[in-house]
Design an enzyme around this catalytic site. Structure first.
Site, PDB file in Angstrom:
ATOM      1  N   CYS A  65       0.721  -1.222  -0.115  1.00 32.70           N
ATOM      2  CA  CYS A  65       0.061  -0.117  -0.102  1.00 32.70           C
ATOM      3  C   CYS A  65       1.062   1.332   0.126  1.00 32.70           C
ATOM      4  CB  CYS A  65      -0.920  -0.024   1.441  1.00 32.70           C
ATOM      5  SG  CYS A  65      -1.734   1.440   1.539  1.00 32.70           S
ATOM      6  N   CYS A  68      -0.158   3.848   2.544  1.00 36.19           N
ATOM      7  CA  CYS A  68       0.283   3.234   3.957  1.00 36.19           C
ATOM      8  C   CYS A  68       1.841   3.410   4.281  1.00 36.19           C
ATOM      9  CB  CYS A  68      -0.072   1.902   3.989  1.00 36.19           C
ATOM     10  SG  CYS A  68      -1.620   1.187   4.161  1.00 36.19           S
TER      11      CYS A  68
END
Length: 146
Positions: A65, A68
């Protein structure tokens, strides 16, 4: 007992601290509070996060991600700024599917703050550092008992 190594932001000494402990970690060299940053999975989340004596900032993330990875350094900085006041617990959603289901994580990153095992604040998605800081500050304001 699982441990993690944390360098003291004050004196630079590396400290080995347990991922589960009572109280708040302090540097064995200078005695200053240490940032408490640990990982948890389905099997140890209750012990690592829900039983903590300090508020817990939970980062539900995944290795693949991009957002993230953008939020992660900000969370590290917040954990350092609030050493002794919070515990940062990272949960890889791909390795902890039961927690993802339990907390109804629909997008990542999803951030939550736990106090005494209860979710008191939730922030889905990546947001800029000032907004994350304000969100955390607001959630950590002590409750006024009337």
């Amino acid at each position: 007992m699982r441990t993690t190594d944390i360098a003291c932001p004050n004196c630079g000494k590396t400290n080995r601290i347990p991922v589960v402990a009572q109280g708040k970690p302090k540097c064995g060299n200078c005695g200053r509070p240490l940032p408490w940053i640990v990982d948890a999975l389905d099997d140890d989340f209750a012990e690592v996060a829900e039983q903590a004596e300090v508020p817990v900032l939970v980062d539900m993330w995944a290795t693949w991600c991009g957002p993230c990875r953008m939020v992660s350094p900000v969370l590290d900085q917040l954990a350092h700024e609030r050493a002794g006041d919070i515990k940062l617990v990272r949960v890889d959603v791909d390795r902890a599917p039961r927690l993802s289901e339990r907390f109804e994580v629909r997008s990542i990153p999803t951030l939550m703050i736990l106090r005494a095992g209860e979710v008191i604040a939730r922030q889905p998605g990546a947001v800029p550092a000032p907004q994350l800081r304000a969100w955390l500050d607001k959630a950590l304001v002590p409750e006024v008992k009337t």
